[in-house]
Structures are given as C-alpha cells and as structure tokens.
Design a protein around this motif. Sequence first.
Motif, short mmCIF file in Angstrom:
data_model
loop_
_atom_site.label_atom_id
_atom_site.label_comp_id
_atom_site.label_asym_id
_atom_site.label_seq_id
_atom_site.Cartn_x
_atom_site.Cartn_y
_atom_site.Cartn_z
N UNK A 1 1.61 70.28 76.41
CA UNK A 1 1.05 69.82 75.30
C UNK A 1 0.98 70.63 74.14
N UNK A 2 0.33 71.85 74.79
CA UNK A 2 -0.09 72.98 73.80
C UNK A 2 1.37 73.74 73.37
N UNK A 3 2.21 73.83 74.18
CA UNK A 3 3.69 74.36 73.86
C UNK A 3 4.29 73.51 72.91
N UNK A 4 4.34 72.08 73.14
CA UNK A 4 4.88 71.35 72.20
C UNK A 4 4.15 71.28 70.66
N UNK A 5 2.81 71.26 70.64
CA UNK A 5 2.21 71.48 69.64
C UNK A 5 2.81 72.69 68.51
N UNK A 6 2.96 73.70 69.49
CA UNK A 6 3.30 74.92 68.72
C UNK A 6 4.59 74.80 68.04
N UNK A 7 5.44 74.16 68.81
CA UNK A 7 7.17 73.96 68.33
C UNK A 7 6.98 72.97 67.29
N UNK A 8 6.21 71.96 67.38
CA UNK A 8 6.37 70.94 66.00
C UNK A 8 5.76 71.95 64.86
#
Length: 268
Positions: free
Chosen positions: A160-167
Amino acid sequence: MTNTPQSKIDLTEYHKQTLIEKIFKVFAILLILLFPIAILFCFKVVKQYKRAVVLRFGRVRSDSPAGPGIIWLVPCTDSVEFIDLRTQSFNLPPQEILTKDSVTVTVDAVVYFHVTNPLKSLLNVQSHKRATELLSVAILRNYLGQYTLAELLSSRVAISDNVKLMIDKGTIEWGVQVQRVEIKNVLLPFELQKAMAAEAEGTRIAKAKIIEAEGEIKTAENLKEASQVIMENPKAMLLRYLQTLNSIASQQTTSILFPFPMDLPSSH
C-alpha cells in the motif's frame, strides 16, 4: 424695408435629441435603482476550507487563488471556480488481478487525497478526482501483478505504501497529493480457498503426528530411566505400587482387591 432672414428650426433634429435624452434618463434611473442589488453580486465569500480561482476575460487573475474571506468580482468580466482543500476519498472498484504465480484474485482498495495547488488542479486537468481515480486503478493493477499470492497476503502494508508513492508521482502535476492507500480486501476464488484449507489441515495433522511421536519418544526414554532406578532400588517398586493404588482410589469409589500379605523387599 429690408427683410432679415429668420432662422428655421429643424423639428426633426429636435425630436431626435429628445428621444436620446429620454433613453439616457431611463438608463440612469435603472442604474440608480439596481446599483445596490448589483453591488451584492460583486462580493463572494470563500470558506475556510476552500480557495477561489478567479478568471478575468478567461485569464487567471493575479490574486488567484484567493481566500478565505470576502473577494471582489467585476460583473460580466470575472468568473470564479471554488476548489475544495479538504481530504477526499474514493473506493476503487474491485479489480481482478493475475499474480506472479498465476493466481487470479480480486482486490479492492480506498484512496485518500487532497488538493495542494488549486491552480494546477483547475488548469492542468479537467477533473482531478476522476483522473486520480483512473490513475490509481491502472497503477494498482500493474503493481500488484509483480507479487505472488503469499507476498500479497503477507505484505499488504508495504505494498500500500509503495502504491501511494507511485500514484503521488503521477498526480503532482495536477496539484493533488495522495495521503493514504489502503488495500481493504483480497478475495480468493472458492476452489482455491478449499485447496488452501485442505493444505492447511494436512499440515496441521502432520505437525500433530510429529509432536505425538516426539512425546512418545520422550516418554520411552523417561520409562527407561525409571526402570533403571527401580532395578537399582527394589523398594521403589513397592512405593510405585502403593502410589498406583492411591491414584485409582481417589478417582472414584471402588473396591480394590490386592494380595496380602505382600512380599516386602528385604533390607539386604
């Protein structure tokens, strides 16, 4: 007697001037009457959690974004757009994703974001919320496909944290900052759930048998040590015999018959 020329008045010209004067008088009266009402439309109140982007003749006014408080607008030339700065959220529709180990799962998530730059959110994208939602769906599908099912189930927080950074990298041009991305649920197919349940049950049974076998081994070792102690000291057998009788009698009311006199071990 000399005739002096008399000036002639053009009645048509005089009549036209009278109409123009009347028209101006009507406009003046309307302006005086409507001015207090029109002046009210020149003011707008911007709430604390919003900002106003003012466009004058289609161009951004120099004081934009304006607010909070009262702002001044020129009627017929200025238009205003209000941008909400509060945290917003949306649920991503359930997405069927093929994991790295070729397992089809259904994942749904929720995204929290807020506007940090009202000018970019208005000028660079038509609808910043809709654009953020579509980008989140695309990134979530592409990113989760890089993980196996076990990693997806055990590392949801890190994912979830990695997806947040990418978005967040994609929405920075729209003046939007993503605060959190939460993967709410990972749904497995029913057949896969049954297979995993059977596998887990078999693993538990195997572990139970191993623990039981290890217990029997330890019991046998303890009995071996106890027999050696009894062989070295025969009186210990009598004590063990009496202890067994006491244990049987304490469990329930029974009648116990045992031979008496007993063969007592000799002292030598």
